[in-house]
Scaffold this motif. Sequence first.
Motif, PDB file in Angstrom:
ATOM      1  N   ALA A 198       1.260  -0.954   0.214  1.00 14.93           N
ATOM      2  CA  ALA A 198      -0.278  -0.123  -0.210  1.00 14.93           C
ATOM      3  C   ALA A 198       0.662   1.465   0.052  1.00 14.93           C
ATOM      4  CB  ALA A 198      -0.789  -0.225   1.548  1.00 14.93           C
ATOM      5  N   PHE A 199       1.750   1.133   0.535  1.00 11.39           N
ATOM      6  CA  PHE A 199       2.764   2.366   0.626  1.00 11.39           C
ATOM      7  C   PHE A 199       3.980   2.887   0.080  1.00 11.39           C
ATOM      8  CE2 PHE A 199      -0.086   4.250   3.230  1.00 11.39           C
ATOM      9  CZ  PHE A 199      -0.856   3.694   3.982  1.00 11.39           C
ATOM     10  N   PHE A 200       4.708   1.363  -0.367  1.00 12.27           N
ATOM     11  CA  PHE A 200       6.350   1.613  -0.954  1.00 12.27           C
ATOM     12  C   PHE A 200       5.442   1.103  -3.114  1.00 12.27           C
ATOM     13  CE2 PHE A 200      10.051  -0.623  -1.860  1.00 12.27           C
ATOM     14  CZ  PHE A 200      10.681   0.462  -1.768  1.00 12.27           C
ATOM     15  N   PRO A 201       6.058   2.657  -3.165  1.00 10.33           N
ATOM     16  CA  PRO A 201       5.387   2.156  -5.057  1.00 10.33           C
ATOM     17  C   PRO A 201       5.994   1.161  -5.500  1.00 10.33           C
ATOM     18  CG  PRO A 201       5.746   4.731  -4.169  1.00 10.33           C
ATOM     19  CD  PRO A 201       6.095   3.946  -3.232  1.00 10.33           C
ATOM     20  N   LYS A 202       7.192   1.430  -5.201  1.00  8.08           N
ATOM     21  CA  LYS A 202       7.756   0.071  -6.198  1.00  8.08           C
ATOM     22  C   LYS A 202       7.362  -1.184  -6.262  1.00  8.08           C
ATOM     23  CE  LYS A 202      11.577   0.357  -8.090  1.00  8.08           C
ATOM     24  NZ  LYS A 202      11.096   1.435 -10.024  1.00  8.08           N
ATOM     25  N   LEU A 203       6.661  -1.535  -5.017  1.00  2.62           N
ATOM     26  CA  LEU A 203       5.965  -2.792  -4.796  1.00  2.62           C
ATOM     27  C   LEU A 203       4.473  -2.971  -4.951  1.00  2.62           C
ATOM     28  CD1 LEU A 203       8.925  -4.459  -2.512  1.00  2.62           C
ATOM     29  CD2 LEU A 203       8.184  -4.641  -4.690  1.00  2.62           C
ATOM     30  N   SER A 204       3.852  -1.980  -5.667  1.00  2.00           N
ATOM     31  CA  SER A 204       2.611  -1.640  -5.645  1.00  2.00           C
ATOM     32  C   SER A 204       1.935  -2.419  -6.168  1.00  2.00           C
ATOM     33  CB  SER A 204       2.293   0.130  -5.619  1.00  2.00           C
ATOM     34  OG  SER A 204       2.675   0.050  -7.405  1.00  2.00           O
ATOM     35  N   ASP A 205       2.616  -3.316  -6.794  1.00  2.00           N
ATOM     36  CA  ASP A 205       1.189  -4.427  -8.029  1.00  2.00           C
ATOM     37  C   ASP A 205       2.056  -5.725  -7.470  1.00  2.00           C
ATOM     38  OD1 ASP A 205       1.758  -1.822 -10.839  1.00  2.00           O
ATOM     39  OD2 ASP A 205      -0.135  -1.982  -9.238  1.00  2.00           O
ATOM     40  N   ALA A 206       2.859  -5.922  -6.684  1.00  2.00           N
ATOM     41  CA  ALA A 206       3.418  -7.633  -6.326  1.00  2.00           C
ATOM     42  C   ALA A 206       3.012  -8.336  -5.556  1.00  2.00           C
ATOM     43  CB  ALA A 206       4.726  -6.500  -5.797  1.00  2.00           C
ATOM     44  N   THR A 207       3.032  -8.907  -6.125  1.00  2.00           N
ATOM     45  CA  THR A 207       2.917  -9.964  -5.160  1.00  2.00           C
ATOM     46  C   THR A 207       2.895 -10.577  -3.688  1.00  2.00           C
ATOM     47  OG1 THR A 207       2.938 -11.943  -6.282  1.00  2.00           O
ATOM     48  CG2 THR A 207       1.948 -11.602  -7.506  1.00  2.00           C
ATOM     49  N   GLU A 208       2.531 -11.104  -2.862  1.00  2.65           N
ATOM     50  CA  GLU A 208       2.890 -11.534  -1.730  1.00  2.65           C
ATOM     51  C   GLU A 208       3.937 -12.189  -1.937  1.00  2.65           C
ATOM     52  OE1 GLU A 208      -1.021 -10.849   0.911  1.00  2.65           O
ATOM     53  OE2 GLU A 208       0.238 -12.679   0.939  1.00  2.65           O
ATOM     54  N   VAL A 209       4.776 -12.633  -2.594  1.00  2.03           N
ATOM     55  CA  VAL A 209       5.871 -13.468  -3.273  1.00  2.03           C
ATOM     56  C   VAL A 209       6.672 -12.586  -2.515  1.00  2.03           C
ATOM     57  CG1 VAL A 209       6.684 -16.003  -3.891  1.00  2.03           C
ATOM     58  CG2 VAL A 209       4.275 -16.211  -3.057  1.00  2.03           C
ATOM     59  N   GLU A 210       6.095 -12.503  -4.593  1.00  2.00           N
ATOM     60  CA  GLU A 210       7.528 -10.662  -4.345  1.00  2.00           C
ATOM     61  C   GLU A 210       7.723 -10.019  -4.192  1.00  2.00           C
ATOM     62  OE1 GLU A 210       5.118  -9.492  -7.535  1.00  2.00           O
ATOM     63  OE2 GLU A 210       6.001 -10.318  -9.338  1.00  2.00           O
ATOM     64  N   ILE A 211       6.506  -9.588  -3.217  1.00  2.00           N
ATOM     65  CA  ILE A 211       7.139  -8.697  -1.368  1.00  2.00           C
ATOM     66  C   ILE A 211       7.839  -9.774  -0.839  1.00  2.00           C
ATOM     67  CG2 ILE A 211       5.929  -7.819   0.345  1.00  2.00           C
ATOM     68  CD1 ILE A 211       3.603  -6.427  -1.600  1.00  2.00           C
ATOM     69  N   GLN A 212       7.235 -10.387  -0.393  1.00  7.03           N
ATOM     70  CA  GLN A 212       8.057 -11.242   0.328  1.00  7.03           C
ATOM     71  C   GLN A 212       9.658 -11.614   0.401  1.00  7.03           C
ATOM     72  OE1 GLN A 212       5.196 -14.373   1.064  1.00  7.03           O
ATOM     73  NE2 GLN A 212       4.566 -13.868   2.756  1.00  7.03           N
ATOM     74  N   ASN A 213      10.197 -11.972  -1.664  1.00  7.36           N
ATOM     75  CA  ASN A 213      10.995 -12.311  -1.561  1.00  7.36           C
ATOM     76  C   ASN A 213      11.704 -11.075  -1.614  1.00  7.36           C
ATOM     77  OD1 ASN A 213      10.371 -14.739  -1.396  1.00  7.36           O
ATOM     78  ND2 ASN A 213      10.118 -15.016  -3.463  1.00  7.36           N
ATOM     79  N   ALA A 214      11.515  -9.662  -2.094  1.00  3.87           N
ATOM     80  CA  ALA A 214      12.138  -8.559  -2.375  1.00  3.87           C
ATOM     81  C   ALA A 214      13.224  -7.975  -1.352  1.00  3.87           C
ATOM     82  CB  ALA A 214      10.670  -7.617  -2.614  1.00  3.87           C
ATOM     83  N   ALA A 215      14.230  -7.220  -2.164  1.00  2.23           N
ATOM     84  CA  ALA A 215      14.998  -6.807  -1.273  1.00  2.23           C
ATOM     85  C   ALA A 215      14.525  -5.422  -0.156  1.00  2.23           C
ATOM     86  CB  ALA A 215      15.943  -6.235  -2.098  1.00  2.23           C
ATOM     87  N   PHE A 216      14.679  -5.417   1.306  1.00  2.00           N
ATOM     88  CA  PHE A 216      14.160  -4.493   1.704  1.00  2.00           C
ATOM     89  C   PHE A 216      14.565  -4.119   2.555  1.00  2.00           C
ATOM     90  CE2 PHE A 216       9.779  -2.831   4.299  1.00  2.00           C
ATOM     91  CZ  PHE A 216       9.602  -2.123   4.065  1.00  2.00           C
ATOM     92  N   GLY A 217      14.721  -2.827   3.037  1.00  2.52           N
ATOM     93  CA  GLY A 217      16.084  -2.828   4.250  1.00  2.52           C
ATOM     94  C   GLY A 217      15.711  -1.443   5.155  1.00  2.52           C
ATOM     95  N   LEU A 218      16.581  -1.349   5.881  1.00  4.36           N
ATOM     96  CA  LEU A 218      15.474  -0.235   6.845  1.00  4.36           C
ATOM     97  C   LEU A 218      15.028   1.071   6.555  1.00  4.36           C
ATOM     98  CD1 LEU A 218      14.834   0.485  10.363  1.00  4.36           C
ATOM     99  CD2 LEU A 218      17.208   0.738  10.609  1.00  4.36           C
ATOM    100  N   GLN A 219      15.880   1.673   6.064  1.00  2.00           N
ATOM    101  CA  GLN A 219      15.598   2.266   4.797  1.00  2.00           C
ATOM    102  C   GLN A 219      13.935   3.140   3.921  1.00  2.00           C
ATOM    103  OE1 GLN A 219      18.148   5.227   3.028  1.00  2.00           O
ATOM    104  NE2 GLN A 219      19.875   5.585   4.701  1.00  2.00           N
ATOM    105  N   ASP A 220      14.074   1.361   3.984  1.00  2.00           N
ATOM    106  CA  ASP A 220      12.692   1.378   3.202  1.00  2.00           C
ATOM    107  C   ASP A 220      11.578   1.227   4.105  1.00  2.00           C
ATOM    108  OD1 ASP A 220      14.466  -1.377   0.691  1.00  2.00           O
ATOM    109  OD2 ASP A 220      13.675   0.254   0.048  1.00  2.00           O
ATOM    110  N   ALA A 221      11.936   0.522   4.614  1.00  2.29           N
ATOM    111  CA  ALA A 221      10.596   0.178   5.693  1.00  2.29           C
ATOM    112  C   ALA A 221      10.342   1.663   6.559  1.00  2.29           C
ATOM    113  CB  ALA A 221      11.035  -0.271   7.077  1.00  2.29           C
ATOM    114  N   GLN A 222      11.239   2.601   7.001  1.00  5.04           N
ATOM    115  CA  GLN A 222      11.072   4.173   7.003  1.00  5.04           C
ATOM    116  C   GLN A 222      10.149   4.641   6.151  1.00  5.04           C
ATOM    117  OE1 GLN A 222      15.327   5.726   7.920  1.00  5.04           O
ATOM    118  NE2 GLN A 222      15.285   4.941   9.875  1.00  5.04           N
ATOM    119  N   LEU A 223      10.500   4.299   4.931  1.00  2.65           N
ATOM    120  CA  LEU A 223       9.178   5.267   3.639  1.00  2.65           C
ATOM    121  C   LEU A 223       7.874   5.114   4.479  1.00  2.65           C
ATOM    122  CD1 LEU A 223       9.390   7.221   0.484  1.00  2.65           C
ATOM    123  CD2 LEU A 223      10.183   4.934  -0.107  1.00  2.65           C
TER     124      LEU A 223
END
Length: 531
Positions: free
Chosen positions: A39-64
């Motif tokens: 919902a709030f990370f544009p790069k993964l707005s169209d991603a499936t849950e599997v894609e999100i779970q497997n995506a590189a996602f760091g602390l600064q992404d979480a802060q965004l």
Amino acid sequence: MQQKQFPPNPSLEHLKSQAKQLLKAHQEGALDACQRIRAFFPKLSDATEVEIQNAAFGLQDAQLVIAREYGFASWARLKEEVLHMEGDTESTSAEDLLFQTLRTPDLTQADIQRAEDLLTADPSLVSVKDEDGRTPIEALASRGLINFGKERWYRPIRQLYDIFREHGAATNVVAAVLMDDREHVETSIRNNLEVLKQRFDLSRQWRGISLLAIAAGCNRIEIAKILIEADPSLVTEGQDEGKAPMDLLVKPWHHSAFDAEPRKPFYDLLVENGAVPDLGAALAIDDWQRAGNYVVSSPQLLEQQFVCGNQIKFRPIESAAAYGREFILGLLFTVAAANEIDIEKDLASALTQTFALDVTEKLLKTNQPSASVITNALVFACEVYQPEKVRLLLKYGADPSASVTAKFRYDVAQNLKLGDDGAHTCEMSPLFLPGTNTLAAETASHTYEMSPLLVAIGTWYGLREAAEALEECLEVVKTLLEAGADVDRNYRVDIDDEILELTPLTYTQKLASLFPDKPFDKIIEVLLRNR
């Protein structure tokens, strides 16, 4: 997902803690975390849950994500607001600005220029580290495999990489492979042959993979030639674990986004050097001769599942349809008929999964599926906004007002299943049940009644918020209405744990009242004009 109210007395440390909690939840594969990220990370707005779970996602992404949940465009803006509210006029440091720029989901020339200006003003920024302990180049290299496999996303990343290198930044061999820095890869091999034996982690899904597998994932064929010449055994390294170069070439990509043509030369290179693709890889890359030989010699393969795009498991007919391989699909039909193999369920799934209109029509004409199967495919076509496929399915008898029973509440309509009794059920509900953070397991006893029209309306809210997606949504809605979808029929819908009897119109009006910042008024206008 609704934005949060920013607290009147915010604590920066508490907000940082929220980001760390989200990061931990993502690493654990939590479903609520996936919803928030989508919902709030544009790069993964169209991603499936599997894609999100497997995506590189760091602390600064979480802060965004935390920042956007509170209505801020970036973590830097949130931080500035907190400091302002605390009476602290401390400005964002150049270091923070640099890393915020590097983590921008869709990099623009303005972002690239900003980063270059910062480096020109302070050359030492090339070696600073973010909160995850990464240098700027390492941060760029951690953006996720999909960013390096799609040219439009990779191009600005490579521009930034070159700028950092021009300013004296050190790189590493993984970043060099991702960025197609052939000179550095050759130098690394020449200085240390052992680098060819090392294994690297790209994401939670892709751990312990070789440099050649990384090159395959981002389709760096010239890098691959260098690596194969240095160590031919890399071609088959990892094949017993599903982590060989052939796996990375075809399997991280969802079938809707996979483009075989630019990857075919890499596929051929691997085959020429000893790789043996399985049937799933042959179908994905459209190697019809190999696929045909496999099933003719072993017809029982039609009853086996193969890992395909985005790690989804399909049987061959499902896979061929999903990738739009019409010719191969015909071969599989012939083999199935000759060997009396029952493919009825495969055909139903294939009709739902395919994004190709020619394959859709072939399945409709050749197999004459039941009305329930066709309507099942209609629901998914509405969920992914395929107006042409919606029109085709309606032409062949799909019911635009069909009642769909959904269980749970967090997943997308691709989990829609057709029961043995011909009734539609969802193992996990689509995102058209909005406004709640409740996990699926907490609502296992509930069922909710929906329709193709409600799927199209609610999916737009839940999955796609870009302006172009609204236009796609409106086109699907208009198509359903033109086919006679009932605007006044009541359906049982769960919104915020309240079971409501709503029509498509009152459902949309309810969403508009809950989410006034979303343009549901456009959908309401269309519904009112077609009552």
